[in-house]
Design a protein around this motif. Structure first.
Motif, PDB file in Angstrom:
ATOM      1  N   GLU A 694       0.636  -1.129   0.093  1.00 55.30           N
ATOM      2  CA  GLU A 694      -0.054  -0.081   0.027  1.00 55.30           C
ATOM      3  C   GLU A 694       0.816   1.246  -0.171  1.00 55.30           C
ATOM      4  O   GLU A 694       0.855   1.922   0.924  1.00 55.30           O
ATOM      5  N   PHE A 695       1.708   1.313  -1.068  1.00 60.03           N
ATOM      6  CA  PHE A 695       2.564   2.565  -1.228  1.00 60.03           C
ATOM      7  C   PHE A 695       2.243   4.109  -1.222  1.00 60.03           C
ATOM      8  O   PHE A 695       2.862   4.907  -0.636  1.00 60.03           O
ATOM      9  N   GLU A 696       0.901   4.143  -1.552  1.00 58.78           N
ATOM     10  CA  GLU A 696       0.221   5.639  -1.610  1.00 58.78           C
ATOM     11  C   GLU A 696       0.136   5.888  -0.100  1.00 58.78           C
ATOM     12  O   GLU A 696       0.054   7.015   0.509  1.00 58.78           O
ATOM     13  N   ARG A 697      -0.889   5.060   0.546  1.00 56.92           N
ATOM     14  CA  ARG A 697      -1.125   5.019   2.083  1.00 56.92           C
ATOM     15  C   ARG A 697       0.356   5.353   2.695  1.00 56.92           C
ATOM     16  O   ARG A 697       0.430   6.353   3.706  1.00 56.92           O
ATOM     17  N   ALA A 698       1.436   4.529   2.644  1.00 56.18           N
ATOM     18  CA  ALA A 698       2.514   4.808   3.200  1.00 56.18           C
ATOM     19  C   ALA A 698       3.237   6.038   2.863  1.00 56.18           C
ATOM     20  O   ALA A 698       3.633   6.697   3.793  1.00 56.18           O
ATOM     21  N   ARG A 699       3.214   6.330   1.805  1.00 53.72           N
ATOM     22  CA  ARG A 699       3.683   7.608   1.372  1.00 53.72           C
ATOM     23  C   ARG A 699       2.886   8.904   2.075  1.00 53.72           C
ATOM     24  O   ARG A 699       3.612   9.658   2.919  1.00 53.72           O
ATOM     25  N   GLU A 700       1.645   8.912   2.025  1.00 55.76           N
ATOM     26  CA  GLU A 700       1.062   9.874   2.581  1.00 55.76           C
ATOM     27  C   GLU A 700       1.368   9.832   4.332  1.00 55.76           C
ATOM     28  O   GLU A 700       1.416  11.016   4.904  1.00 55.76           O
TER      29      GLU A 700
END
Length: 835
Positions: A694-700
């Protein structure tokens, strides 16, 4: 001149320096160039490199063979064995051995080699033997000698029948009252040579004060100097100076000496001293040794003027305005081992090294050990066990070695008693320092908490100058070495003081309170690392495993967190295990002290890749804390964070995510959104999300956490840098390689500056940046960085650590990308990593 070599290297020991200078003069006068280490190698020279350069050229090696040379001199042995090795490869490598004393060469490696003698000859015959040996080696005809006065012939001149012969130059001076030479004297060659150079530098009156703690061999050093360089003087006189009121009598005895006869035997002391001073002012070639002087003011009135030399031995380091102070420290380890093995020839080198280490290389302690072991045949391990348990008793056993009036235990206790009688505050400070470690003791350990100290030390430390004078008393009595940061006591001195302290329990209790108060609240921030580093050896010295002081237990746990924060998990783990076992037995598993040390022990296992051990500790601690303090307690939330890390490390990513989400929600409600612990939970959850894809959630989440940490903690805080590193990983996972590279480069630079090049966090950033290079097609840059990171991780973490294996796998990929498949296969096989 044809056939003359570049230079002749003269190999000798410190005791044979006169021979070396004699040979150098005659060789230079005969047209040869020479290299002599004591002359040509100035202070700061790398001796090993200089020796390598000298022996790597086409230079003959002139070896001055003596018992000392063939004994324990490390660099001399290196020189001649290196030349023998060269001769085996190249018979033209030239070796010119000369015997400067009657040593037996009939057996061993020197037996088949023709060796000329230059001792016990007339000076002319000795010179001829020297030059003949050199001519035969280098096949060159030298010109006439230079028309200058050569050095005196160092040997005992042979007297021909029917002639007076030349005067021998090595007898003792006519005016002489020194004790016999100590035949057991070992080492100190470099110090003796420097001392001679300092005294012979042309000053009108050269004065050197040898100072140091009792037992380092100051008196023996002065005695050896006088004997070794006796031919430099016509008058040498030893003056016991521990009783200043008797110095005049000793000087008067010199004036009345039957060989000097400056005054009649019945001359009153003042007139005799005046006559002596007048005489010394007019003549040179004299040496006076004032032994065991205590105070410069007491000694100053008795120091004569004139072109002679003065040596002072003292425990007091302060000789400003009177003499150049020379710090006489303990033996070098090689000197201790040499002394032990010389007198105990069956002692293995490893055992000698263990003994020397336990004795702190203190000459008197080493000498007493030699005497006791030689007398009793006691096994080394038994001696070491007894030394650890009963230092004062063992250091009282047997006769002190030659040249020492009393044993180490007597030396220390008598001096300490005198100090306590004359300066109570200094005595209190001394016995407290004895409870601490043998490293530098921070001065502010005492000044920061004066209310914890007994009177009169309590009042004294509140006045900086008064306290400095008390510290000076420890140095003046030779019980401590003073540095700008604080006093340093030798471990044997400390052990004797602890064994003989009449108020040991009170002094230990006070020191425990001081240490507990001295530890900063934050054990992990780099700005406090120097403070914790300074305190750590002293916290360990008071044995927190057995203490009743709960605040000291907290300080010991903080010291372990400090070790983990600076990346030293290898040292932290055994210490945490020892305290954990000791405190469980003492307090039970539910005690807060035990739960806190359990947390640091689990963290040490995590840092070293022992994930299962960490999980078992953290799981037990989480259950206990939740039962004792409730689910929302900050202590319980911290345990939950640690347990979630273990689950992630063990591959249980779903459980880790679930626990981190619950912990983050509780932390936000209990502690607030910007609390450092809340941000740690957010960072851990983002890592779980990244591993779950879940790369986008991690980035946010990482972007939000990084912004908050920068605002709350600052740009360079280790936690902030962790968030920056994690965000760069998110960029990589999302294909934003340039953004990842830019952030990783900045983070790596900051971590190197804040944490150091070898910190595990720094190495993580280096590894991540190498991945960025690889993704961008910069394979050579990736290879260079991965090679460096792998080497550092192997040294810091070991070959089997998961991070080390990651670096090995990454480097293999770099090699394959550079068409070095064979090298990659070798690397994968070496570290057992898959392609």
């Amino acid at each position: 001149m044809d056939g003359v070599p570049d230079r002749i290297v003269i190999s000798h020991t410190g005791k044979d320096r006169d021979w070396a200078q004699w040979a150098r003069w005659h060789l230079e006068a005969a047209g040869y160039r020479t290299e002599l280490d004591s002359v040509d190698r100035v202070p700061g020279t790398n001796v090993v490199e200089a020796m390598h350069r000298a022996l790597s050229r086409d230079n003959p090696l002139l070896v001055l063979l003596s018992a000392e040379y063939l004994g324990s001199d490390e660099f001399a042995t290196d020189e001649w064995t290196a030349r023998f090795a060269q001769r085996r490869r190249d018979p033209a490598a030239r070796l010119i051995p000369l015997r400067v004393e009657n040593v037996d060469l009939s057996d061993g490696i020197w037996a088949p080699i023709v060796v000329a003698d230059v001792f016990d000859l007339t000076p002319d015959r000795a010179t001829a033997a020297l030059l003949d040996a050199v001519r035969r080696a280098v096949d060159a005809g030298p010109p006439e000698p230079l028309s200058v006065v050569p050095p005196q012939y160092p040997g005992r001149a042979e007297v021909s029948a029917g002639t007076d012969g030349p005067r021998p130059v090595k007898p003792l001076p006519v005016v002489w009252n020194l004790a016999r030479r100590n035949t057991a004297f070992t080492g100190r060659d470099g110090m003796l040579d420097r001392l001679r150079d300092a005294l012979s530098n042309g000053s009108r009156v050269a004065v050197q004060a040898l100072y140091g703690m009792g037992g380092v061999g100051k008196t023996q050093l002065a005695l050896e100097y006088a004997h070794r360089f006796a031919d430099d003087y016509d008058l040498v006189w030893w003056i016991p100076s521990e009783q200043p009121e008797l110095i005049a009598d000793h000087l008067a005895a010199l004036a009345q000496d039957e060989q000097l006869r400056l005054v009649p035997p019945d001359t009153p002391t003042p007139q005799a001293v005046k006559a002596l001073r007048d005489h010394l002012r007019r003549v040179g070639r004299w040496l006076l040794i004032f032994d065991n002087a205590e105070d410069r003011e007491d000694l100053f009135p008795w120091l004569p003027d004139g072109p002679g030399h003065l040596l002072i031995t003292s425990r007091n380091p302060n000789w400003t305005g009177i003499a150049e102070a020379v710090d006489v420290d303990v033996f070098a380890r090689a000197e201790s081992v040499a002394l032990l093995r010389t007198h105990l020839p069956h002692l293995a080198e490893a055992d000698a090294d263990r003994l020397a280490d336990a004795l702190g290389d203190l000459p008197l302690g080493v000498g007493q050990a030699v005497d006791l072991l030689a007398e009793t045949g006691m096994p080394v391990q038994d001696y070491l066990d007894d030394l650890a348990a009963h230092t004062a008793e063992l250091m009282s056993e047997g006769r002190p070695p030659a040249g020492y009036p009393v044993s180490l235990a007597a030396t220390v206790t008598l001096t300490a008693d005198h100090l306590c009688d004359t300066a109570q505050a200094a005595g209190q400070l001394l016995y407290m320092c004895a409870q601490l470690g043998s490293e530098t003791i921070p001065i502010d350990l005492f000044t920061a908490s004066p209310e914890l100290l007994p009177e009169p030390l309590n009042t004294t430390v509140r006045r900086p100058l008064a306290f400095r004078r008390v510290l000076g008393q420890l140095g003046r009595h030779g019980l401590a070495r003073l540095t700008t940061s604080g006093p340093v006591l030798h471990r044997l001195v400390q052990a004797v003081l602890r064994d003989t302290d009449p108020n040991s329990a009170m002094h230990l209790s006070t020191v425990e309170n001081l240490l507990a108060a001295a530890g900063p609240d934050d054990a992990t921030h780099p700005k406090w690392w120097p403070r914790w580093t300074a305190l750590l050896p002293h916290i360990l010295a008071v044995n927190p495993a057995t203490t009743e002081n709960r605040d000291l237990c907290s300080a010991a746990t903080g010291a372990i967190w400090h070790l983990l924060a600076r990346g030293d998990a290898q040292m932290a783990l055994p210490l945490a295990e020892f305290l954990h076992q000791s405190w469980i037995a003492k307090h039970g598993p539910d005690d807060l002290i035990v739960l806190n040390i359990s947390e640091s022990l689990a963290a040490a296992h995590t840092a070293l890749g022992n994930y299962r051990q960490a999980y078992e500790l953290d799981q037990d601690m989480f259950v206990r804390r939740r039962g004792l303090y409730g689910a929302d307690s900050p202590l319980t939330l911290n345990a939950a964070r640690n347990l979630a890390i273990d689950l992630s490390d063990l591959g249980e990513l779903g459980q880790a995510q679930e626990l981190n989400e619950d912990t983050l929600a509780r932390s936000r409600r209990v502690l607030g959104d910007d609390h450092p612990d809340t941000l740690t939970s957010a960072s851990h959850l983002a890592a779980d999300l990244s591993q779950l894809g879940e790369f986008e959630r991690a980035r946010e989440l990482d972007e939000d956490t990084l912004a908050r940490r920068r605002r709350v903690l600052g740009d360079d805080h280790p936690d902030t840098l962790t968030s920056a590193s994690n965000l760069a990983v998110d960029f990589t996972q999302l294909g934003e390689f340039e953004g990842a590279r830019e952030l990783d480069e900045d983070t790596l630079a900051r971590r190197r500056r804040v944490l150091g090049d070898d910190h595990p966090g720094t190495l993580t950033s280096a590894s991540n940046l190498a991945v960025d290079f690889f993704r961008l097609g910069e394979f050579e840059g990736a290879r260079e960085l991965d090679e460096d990171t792998l080497a550092r991780r192997r040294r810091v973490l070991g070959d089997d650590h998961p991070d080390t294996l990651t670096s090995a796998g990454n480097l293999a990929l770099d090699l394959e990308a550079l068409d070095r498949a064979d090298d990659a296969r070798v690397l994968r096989r070496r570290f057992k990593v898959k392609s």
